[in-house]
Design a protein around this motif. Sequence first.
Motif, PDB file in Angstrom:
ATOM      1  N   VAL A 274       0.823  -1.204   0.000  1.00 46.41           N
ATOM      2  CA  VAL A 274       0.000   0.000   0.000  1.00 46.41           C
ATOM      3  C   VAL A 274       0.860   1.258   0.000  1.00 46.41           C
ATOM      4  O   VAL A 274       0.612   2.209  -0.752  1.00 46.41           O
ATOM      5  N   GLU A 275       1.900   1.269   0.851  1.00 41.51           N
ATOM      6  CA  GLU A 275       2.792   2.425   0.906  1.00 41.51           C
ATOM      7  C   GLU A 275       3.522   2.618  -0.417  1.00 41.51           C
ATOM      8  O   GLU A 275       3.686   3.746  -0.900  1.00 41.51           O
ATOM      9  N   LYS A 276       3.963   1.507  -1.016  1.00 39.96           N
ATOM     10  CA  LYS A 276       4.649   1.593  -2.299  1.00 39.96           C
ATOM     11  C   LYS A 276       3.710   2.127  -3.372  1.00 39.96           C
ATOM     12  O   LYS A 276       4.103   2.950  -4.212  1.00 39.96           O
ATOM     13  N   PHE A 277       2.465   1.648  -3.361  1.00 37.60           N
ATOM     14  CA  PHE A 277       1.495   2.088  -4.366  1.00 37.60           C
ATOM     15  C   PHE A 277       1.239   3.590  -4.244  1.00 37.60           C
ATOM     16  O   PHE A 277       1.204   4.307  -5.252  1.00 37.60           O
ATOM     17  N   LYS A 278       1.078   4.064  -3.030  1.00 34.04           N
ATOM     18  CA  LYS A 278       0.859   5.497  -2.822  1.00 34.04           C
ATOM     19  C   LYS A 278       2.050   6.302  -3.320  1.00 34.04           C
ATOM     20  O   LYS A 278       1.881   7.323  -3.992  1.00 34.04           O
ATOM     21  N   ASN A 279       3.248   5.831  -2.994  1.00 31.48           N
ATOM     22  CA  ASN A 279       4.454   6.569  -3.389  1.00 31.48           C
ATOM     23  C   ASN A 279       4.654   6.536  -4.899  1.00 31.48           C
ATOM     24  O   ASN A 279       5.061   7.535  -5.505  1.00 31.48           O
ATOM     25  N   ASP A 280       4.333   5.399  -5.515  1.00 34.30           N
ATOM     26  CA  ASP A 280       4.568   5.252  -6.950  1.00 34.30           C
ATOM     27  C   ASP A 280       3.553   5.998  -7.803  1.00 34.30           C
ATOM     28  O   ASP A 280       3.907   6.545  -8.856  1.00 34.30           O
ATOM     29  N   PHE A 281       2.294   6.017  -7.357  1.00 32.84           N
ATOM     30  CA  PHE A 281       1.246   6.517  -8.246  1.00 32.84           C
ATOM     31  C   PHE A 281       0.472   7.731  -7.721  1.00 32.84           C
ATOM     32  O   PHE A 281       0.033   8.565  -8.524  1.00 32.84           O
ATOM     33  N   LEU A 282       0.310   7.862  -6.418  1.00 36.35           N
ATOM     34  CA  LEU A 282      -0.510   8.946  -5.894  1.00 36.35           C
ATOM     35  C   LEU A 282       0.314  10.185  -5.547  1.00 36.35           C
ATOM     36  O   LEU A 282      -0.164  11.310  -5.728  1.00 36.35           O
ATOM     37  N   THR A 283       1.529   9.998  -5.052  1.00 36.36           N
ATOM     38  CA  THR A 283       2.388  11.138  -4.734  1.00 36.36           C
ATOM     39  C   THR A 283       2.672  11.942  -5.998  1.00 36.36           C
ATOM     40  O   THR A 283       3.071  11.390  -7.020  1.00 36.36           O
ATOM     41  N   ASP A 284       2.429  13.256  -5.922  1.00 34.17           N
ATOM     42  CA  ASP A 284       2.642  14.166  -7.065  1.00 34.17           C
ATOM     43  C   ASP A 284       1.858  13.740  -8.310  1.00 34.17           C
ATOM     44  O   ASP A 284       2.251  14.066  -9.443  1.00 34.17           O
ATOM     45  N   ASN A 285       0.767  12.998  -8.098  1.00 37.49           N
ATOM     46  CA  ASN A 285      -0.086  12.568  -9.225  1.00 37.49           C
ATOM     47  C   ASN A 285       0.714  11.829 -10.302  1.00 37.49           C
ATOM     48  O   ASN A 285       0.521  12.049 -11.509  1.00 37.49           O
ATOM     49  N   ARG A 286       1.596  10.933  -9.863  1.00 37.61           N
ATOM     50  CA  ARG A 286       2.449  10.239 -10.826  1.00 37.61           C
ATOM     51  C   ARG A 286       1.663   9.300 -11.737  1.00 37.61           C
ATOM     52  O   ARG A 286       2.172   8.882 -12.791  1.00 37.61           O
ATOM     53  N   TYR A 287       0.448   8.952 -11.354  1.00 42.88           N
ATOM     54  CA  TYR A 287      -0.377   8.106 -12.218  1.00 42.88           C
ATOM     55  C   TYR A 287      -0.646   8.780 -13.565  1.00 42.88           C
ATOM     56  O   TYR A 287      -1.006   8.113 -14.553  1.00 42.88           O
ATOM     57  N   GLN A 288      -0.470  10.118 -13.614  1.00 45.60           N
ATOM     58  CA  GLN A 288      -0.694  10.835 -14.865  1.00 45.60           C
ATOM     59  C   GLN A 288       0.253  10.359 -15.962  1.00 45.60           C
ATOM     60  O   GLN A 288      -0.105  10.382 -17.153  1.00 45.60           O
ATOM     61  N   PHE A 289       1.448   9.915 -15.585  1.00 52.66           N
ATOM     62  CA  PHE A 289       2.380   9.396 -16.585  1.00 52.66           C
ATOM     63  C   PHE A 289       1.797   8.152 -17.259  1.00 52.66           C
ATOM     64  O   PHE A 289       1.935   7.969 -18.469  1.00 52.66           O
ATOM     65  N   VAL A 290       1.153   7.297 -16.460  1.00 49.31           N
ATOM     66  CA  VAL A 290       0.541   6.085 -17.008  1.00 49.31           C
ATOM     67  C   VAL A 290      -0.656   6.440 -17.893  1.00 49.31           C
ATOM     68  O   VAL A 290      -0.827   5.876 -18.979  1.00 49.31           O
ATOM     69  N   LEU A 291      -1.479   7.388 -17.436  1.00 50.78           N
ATOM     70  CA  LEU A 291      -2.659   7.777 -18.211  1.00 50.78           C
ATOM     71  C   LEU A 291      -2.265   8.407 -19.552  1.00 50.78           C
ATOM     72  O   LEU A 291      -2.859   8.110 -20.591  1.00 50.78           O
ATOM     73  N   THR A 292      -1.259   9.284 -19.509  1.00 53.02           N
ATOM     74  CA  THR A 292      -0.787   9.901 -20.752  1.00 53.02           C
ATOM     75  C   THR A 292      -0.237   8.847 -21.698  1.00 53.02           C
ATOM     76  O   THR A 292      -0.521   8.851 -22.908  1.00 53.02           O
ATOM     77  N   GLY A 293       0.555   7.927 -21.152  1.00 54.57           N
ATOM     78  CA  GLY A 293       1.103   6.857 -21.968  1.00 54.57           C
ATOM     79  C   GLY A 293       0.031   5.950 -22.531  1.00 54.57           C
ATOM     80  O   GLY A 293       0.100   5.527 -23.699  1.00 54.57           O
ATOM     81  N   LEU A 294      -1.000   5.653 -21.718  1.00 59.43           N
ATOM     82  CA  LEU A 294      -2.104   4.810 -22.179  1.00 59.43           C
ATOM     83  C   LEU A 294      -2.846   5.470 -23.333  1.00 59.43           C
ATOM     84  O   LEU A 294      -3.174   4.825 -24.337  1.00 59.43           O
ATOM     85  N   LYS A 295      -3.101   6.764 -23.212  1.00 64.83           N
ATOM     86  CA  LYS A 295      -3.798   7.492 -24.273  1.00 64.83           C
ATOM     87  C   LYS A 295      -3.008   7.425 -25.578  1.00 64.83           C
ATOM     88  O   LYS A 295      -3.582   7.144 -26.639  1.00 64.83           O
ATOM     89  N   ASN A 296      -1.706   7.652 -25.500  1.00 61.57           N
ATOM     90  CA  ASN A 296      -0.874   7.612 -26.705  1.00 61.57           C
ATOM     91  C   ASN A 296      -0.791   6.205 -27.280  1.00 61.57           C
ATOM     92  O   ASN A 296      -0.822   6.020 -28.501  1.00 61.57           O
ATOM     93  N   THR A 297      -0.705   5.210 -26.412  1.00 59.05           N
ATOM     94  CA  THR A 297      -0.628   3.825 -26.869  1.00 59.05           C
ATOM     95  C   THR A 297      -1.880   3.420 -27.626  1.00 59.05           C
ATOM     96  O   THR A 297      -1.813   2.824 -28.710  1.00 59.05           O
ATOM     97  N   VAL A 298      -3.046   3.738 -27.056  1.00 62.14           N
ATOM     98  CA  VAL A 298      -4.312   3.385 -27.702  1.00 62.14           C
ATOM     99  C   VAL A 298      -4.466   4.121 -29.030  1.00 62.14           C
ATOM    100  O   VAL A 298      -4.883   3.535 -30.042  1.00 62.14           O
ATOM    101  N   LEU A 299      -4.113   5.401 -29.046  1.00 58.27           N
ATOM    102  CA  LEU A 299      -4.228   6.189 -30.275  1.00 58.27           C
ATOM    103  C   LEU A 299      -3.324   5.634 -31.370  1.00 58.27           C
ATOM    104  O   LEU A 299      -3.754   5.459 -32.521  1.00 58.27           O
ATOM    105  N   ILE A 300      -2.080   5.343 -31.004  1.00 62.07           N
ATOM    106  CA  ILE A 300      -1.135   4.814 -31.993  1.00 62.07           C
ATOM    107  C   ILE A 300      -1.584   3.455 -32.506  1.00 62.07           C
ATOM    108  O   ILE A 300      -1.590   3.198 -33.715  1.00 62.07           O
ATOM    109  N   ALA A 301      -1.976   2.567 -31.587  1.00 61.56           N
ATOM    110  CA  ALA A 301      -2.375   1.211 -31.982  1.00 61.56           C
ATOM    111  C   ALA A 301      -3.616   1.236 -32.869  1.00 61.56           C
ATOM    112  O   ALA A 301      -3.677   0.531 -33.884  1.00 61.56           O
TER     113      ALA A 301
END
Length: 498
Positions: A274-301
């Motif tokens: 849980v602590e790792k998940f918070k640090n990896d994705f919730l701190t500083d909204n780091r999940y945005q990197f995954v969302l941006t990458g997902l959007k580009n991946t789907v668009l390209i594919a």
Amino acid sequence: MRKYMLAALCCIMSLFILTGCKSSVPENTVFSVDDLSGKKIGVQLGTTGDTLVSDYEEDGSGTVVERYNKGNDAILALKQGKIDAVVIDVQPAQSFVKTNSELMILNEEFVTEDYAMCISKNKPELKASINEALNVIKANGTLDKIIDNYIGENAGKTPYISPDGVKRNGTLVMATNAYFKPYEYYDNGKIVGIDADMAQAVADYLGMNLKIEDMEFDSIITAVQSGKADFGAAGMTVTAERLKNIDFSDTYTTSKQVVIVRDNDAIKNSGNVVEKFKNDFLTDNRYQFVLTGLKNTVLIAFCAALMGIVIGFVVAVIRSTHDKTGTLKIGNFICNLYLTIIRGTPTMVQLLIIYYVIFGSVSINKILVAILAFGINSGAYVAEIFRSGIMSIDNGQFEAASSLGLSYKKTFIYVILPQAFKNVLPALANEFIVLLKETSISGYIGLTDLTRGGDIIRSITYDAMLPLLVVALVYLVMVVILSALVKKLERRLRSNER
């Protein structure tokens, strides 16, 4: 659909349970530079450390050099016991050790080096302008303040702020590899660091805007040579080998290579999931990197799949028509040449050729480059899928349609193609799944896709497990959903035959 989603959820739970499993890590056996001989040494590909450590491979001691695209990947391998030591620049090394208590830096330095910006040999005027700007920011103390803002006791106290009233004309493009803290790294979604601020100060002096392109370290010189970037700054050392291909500015700081090893006495505290998940994705909204990458991946594919279907269909029609009627000889020759080249070369090489060679001197959107590269690649495989489906239809159906007065064209459109499409649908779906996963190499041209989004998080947190598992999970969910939709379509098509 529920069955597939349940399977995906089971995989998710299994993956997260595995994150809590610990494996034994061998004790450190490297206590000085002399101990490196005969060990497994990790380096970042293309760096000075890579060049220097390569000599160990030739001394007959059995030394193995493991080369990684990013320094933090080498650090993760060291933590897991896959290698014995990492040779890397001192400032990034201090950042790595600061966030990884089970690691330490040997007191003995490996070598001293100077950093400079790489510039194309074809741009002597730009080199002169950058050197002039460097000399000014050195003389007025700006460069020292920038370095002090990231290194030492005054870190964070002297941030660089662009002066007001600068009249800007044009843009300077800087190529970097943003996994090299404190020289360049991501902070709140923005590339910052010593090199980033220094480049901004140079751009301010020259009256230009600054644009930073993040890419693999070994792609920086290629980007500068091809004109995709005006200069490169990534803690880069001037070497005789590099000078054969690229020019360099005056040096702007001095650093040294050091050796990182595991600390046998350190207390390891990995924290819970849980602590790792918070640090990896919730701190500083780091999940945005995954969302941006997902959007580009789907668009390209998606766009590449449409392009591949169009190209593949045209090629398949030309080739199958030639096989059945003997016509379209020139078209068939061109199609065979296309299939031979595309299917005979790796997708990554094709992507790099399109970006750095075909569009080397053209400013073009990277997503468009990726769509073109993957679309052209996919078209070669789709063509063979369509052609096999067309050729699988019995020739008797052509003869029957002809006896009813239908032309070859009408027979092809109304009789052959509908049956061929149903026959090749599973293979087409499989090709789209492969295409979706192949987009993970887009990071080689500095494009943030889903995989690179996870890499950025790893470079910030130095946690390999969760970012990689989440990225894998997102791919898995997309593939499961796609497979379920295709099976549903197959059932509907079969029901129409009854």
